[in-house]
Design a protein around this motif. Structure first.
Motif, PDB file in Angstrom:
ATOM      1  N   ALA A   1       3.097 -28.540  -0.120  1.00  0.00           N
ATOM      2  CA  ALA A   1       2.407 -29.494   0.382  1.00  0.00           C
ATOM      3  C   ALA A   1       3.046 -30.431   1.127  1.00  0.00           C
ATOM      4  N   VAL A   2       2.632 -30.923   2.299  1.00  0.00           N
ATOM      5  CA  VAL A   2       3.370 -31.949   3.258  1.00  0.00           C
ATOM      6  C   VAL A   2       2.389 -32.826   3.436  1.00  0.00           C
ATOM      7  N   THR A   3       2.918 -34.266   3.612  1.00  0.00           N
ATOM      8  CA  THR A   3       2.180 -35.402   3.674  1.00  0.00           C
ATOM      9  C   THR A   3       2.125 -35.470   5.427  1.00  0.00           C
ATOM     10  N   VAL A   4       0.794 -35.831   5.927  1.00  0.00           N
ATOM     11  CA  VAL A   4       0.576 -36.220   7.370  1.00  0.00           C
ATOM     12  C   VAL A   4      -0.108 -37.482   7.321  1.00  0.00           C
ATOM     13  N   GLY A   5       0.304 -38.186   8.020  1.00  0.00           N
ATOM     14  CA  GLY A   5      -0.137 -39.582   8.152  1.00  0.00           C
ATOM     15  C   GLY A   5       0.156 -40.488   6.768  1.00  0.00           C
ATOM     16  N   THR A   6      -1.022 -41.177   6.415  1.00  0.00           N
ATOM     17  CA  THR A   6      -1.189 -42.193   5.329  1.00  0.00           C
ATOM     18  C   THR A   6      -1.555 -41.230   4.129  1.00  0.00           C
ATOM     19  N   ASP A   7      -1.058 -40.570   3.187  1.00  0.00           N
ATOM     20  CA  ASP A   7      -1.344 -40.133   1.989  1.00  0.00           C
ATOM     21  C   ASP A   7      -2.171 -38.905   2.084  1.00  0.00           C
ATOM     22  N   LYS A   8      -2.174 -38.224   3.191  1.00  0.00           N
ATOM     23  CA  LYS A   8      -2.934 -37.022   3.339  1.00  0.00           C
ATOM     24  C   LYS A   8      -1.990 -35.736   3.087  1.00  0.00           C
ATOM     25  N   LEU A   9      -2.425 -35.002   2.205  1.00  0.00           N
ATOM     26  CA  LEU A   9      -1.494 -33.707   1.927  1.00  0.00           C
ATOM     27  C   LEU A   9      -2.069 -32.438   2.671  1.00  0.00           C
ATOM     28  N   ILE A  10      -1.250 -31.596   3.352  1.00  0.00           N
ATOM     29  CA  ILE A  10      -1.839 -30.621   3.679  1.00  0.00           C
ATOM     30  C   ILE A  10      -0.975 -29.423   2.970  1.00  0.00           C
ATOM     31  N   PHE A  11      -1.916 -28.374   2.513  1.00  0.00           N
ATOM     32  CA  PHE A  11      -1.245 -27.584   1.608  1.00  0.00           C
ATOM     33  C   PHE A  11      -1.175 -26.156   2.310  1.00  0.00           C
ATOM     34  N   GLY A  12      -0.028 -25.577   2.056  1.00  0.00           N
ATOM     35  CA  GLY A  12       0.033 -23.926   2.404  1.00  0.00           C
ATOM     36  C   GLY A  12      -0.964 -23.205   1.550  1.00  0.00           C
ATOM     37  N   THR A  13      -0.870 -21.958   1.867  1.00  0.00           N
ATOM     38  CA  THR A  13      -1.784 -20.981   1.253  1.00  0.00           C
ATOM     39  C   THR A  13      -1.306 -20.422  -0.153  1.00  0.00           C
ATOM     40  N   GLY A  14      -0.027 -20.739  -0.221  1.00  0.00           N
ATOM     41  CA  GLY A  14       0.642 -20.580  -1.640  1.00  0.00           C
ATOM     42  C   GLY A  14       1.569 -18.980  -1.442  1.00  0.00           C
ATOM     43  N   THR A  15       2.363 -18.986  -2.326  1.00  0.00           N
ATOM     44  CA  THR A  15       3.294 -17.705  -2.498  1.00  0.00           C
ATOM     45  C   THR A  15       2.862 -17.420  -4.120  1.00  0.00           C
ATOM     46  N   ARG A  16       2.642 -16.179  -4.223  1.00  0.00           N
ATOM     47  CA  ARG A  16       2.320 -15.618  -5.484  1.00  0.00           C
ATOM     48  C   ARG A  16       3.709 -14.996  -6.152  1.00  0.00           C
ATOM     49  N   LEU A  17       3.999 -15.555  -7.313  1.00  0.00           N
ATOM     50  CA  LEU A  17       5.264 -15.242  -7.821  1.00  0.00           C
ATOM     51  C   LEU A  17       5.018 -14.475  -8.946  1.00  0.00           C
ATOM     52  N   GLN A  18       5.796 -13.094  -9.335  1.00  0.00           N
ATOM     53  CA  GLN A  18       5.567 -12.144 -10.609  1.00  0.00           C
ATOM     54  C   GLN A  18       6.964 -12.187 -11.137  1.00  0.00           C
ATOM     55  N   VAL A  19       7.135 -12.604 -12.053  1.00  0.00           N
ATOM     56  CA  VAL A  19       8.391 -12.373 -13.019  1.00  0.00           C
ATOM     57  C   VAL A  19       7.959 -11.117 -13.853  1.00  0.00           C
ATOM     58  N   PHE A  20       8.851 -10.212 -13.889  1.00  0.00           N
ATOM     59  CA  PHE A  20       8.603  -9.143 -14.846  1.00  0.00           C
ATOM     60  C   PHE A  20       9.714  -8.953 -15.691  1.00  0.00           C
ATOM     61  N   PRO A  21       9.207  -8.707 -17.018  1.00  0.00           N
ATOM     62  CA  PRO A  21      10.333  -8.450 -18.118  1.00  0.00           C
ATOM     63  C   PRO A  21      11.587  -7.437 -17.856  1.00  0.00           C
TER      64      PRO A  21
END
Lengths: 110, 114
Positions: free
Chosen positions: A90-110
């Motif tokens: 997430a990145v701020t734009v202007g005053t206090d507005k957060l713009i989010f990315g769509t996300g990266t799914r992380l899988q940690v396998f044993p």
């Protein structure tokens, strides 16, 4: 061009490895950068914030910021299965507005 | 405990039936915001408020209304819900000028409009 871009993944890493998550942003005026973790069906929770170029470490997590390249990353050392989640940049734009990315799914396998 | 409380957690409704999703925070935050989250689209801002009686549109405000009559409450109103408003909704709040704290999110409301 999307304002905040992330690779959707999934990123699969073995337990104990380092997971590297990346994010680019388009607004050169952005000053504050955040990484949130979101488990499936749950709300985002703040992991790290970073404001200055360079690295910021907190436990197993390290955030890296390069404003010249408009790039922010998150490293997770000694990855655990419990780290499996979607990570939102997430990145701020202007005053206090957060713009989010769509996300990266992380899988940690044993 | 500092928190943002949303209600209800789950809601199934029919097209056109007005509904309100409530949001309340106990941290004395000036800034409150509503997001919707859809697969592949991420979190998109609907409306936000910088303080009491001050609200503004986010990126996807069509079909939604908000009000901020008290600092702690920021309800989201769907006057005539449609199926394309089926989504996961989050309320969030923050203290203005305290960027490093980020946003505190509510637990979410999963809305289905049939």
């Amino acid at each position: 061009q999307k304002e905040v871009e992330q690779n959707s993944g999934p990123l699969s890493v073995p337990e104990g490895a380092i997971a590297s998550l990346n994010c680019t942003y388009s607004d050169r005026g952005s000053q504050s950068f955040f990484w949130y973790r979101q488990y499936s069906g749950k709300s985002p929770e703040l992991i790290m914030s970073i404001y200055s170029n360079g690295d910021k470490e907190d436990g197993r997590f390290t955030a890296q910021l390069n404003k010249a390249s408009q790039y922010v990353s998150l490293l997770i050392r000694d990855s655990q299965p419990s780290d499996s989640a979607t990570y939102l940049c997430a990145v701020t734009v202007g005053t206090d507005k957060l713009i989010f990315g769509t996300g990266t799914r992380l899988q940690v396998f044993p | 405990e500092a928190q943002v409380t949303q209600n209800p957690r789950y809601l199934i409704t029919v097209t056109g039936k007005k509904l309100t999703v409530t949001c309340s925070q106990n941290m004395n935050h000036e800034y409150m915001s509503w997001y919707r989250q859809d697969p592949g689209l991420g979190l998109r801002q609907i409306y936000y408020s910088m303080n009491v009686e001050v609200t503004d549109k986010g990126d996807v405000p069509e079909g939604y209304k908000v009000s901020r009559k008290e600092k702690r409450n920021f309800p989201l109103i769907l006057e005539s819900p449609s199926p394309n408003q089926t989504s996961l909704y989050f309320c969030a709040s923050s203290l203005l000028g305290r960027d490093e704290d980020g946003y505190t999110f509510g637990s979410g409301t999963r809305l289905t409009v049939v």
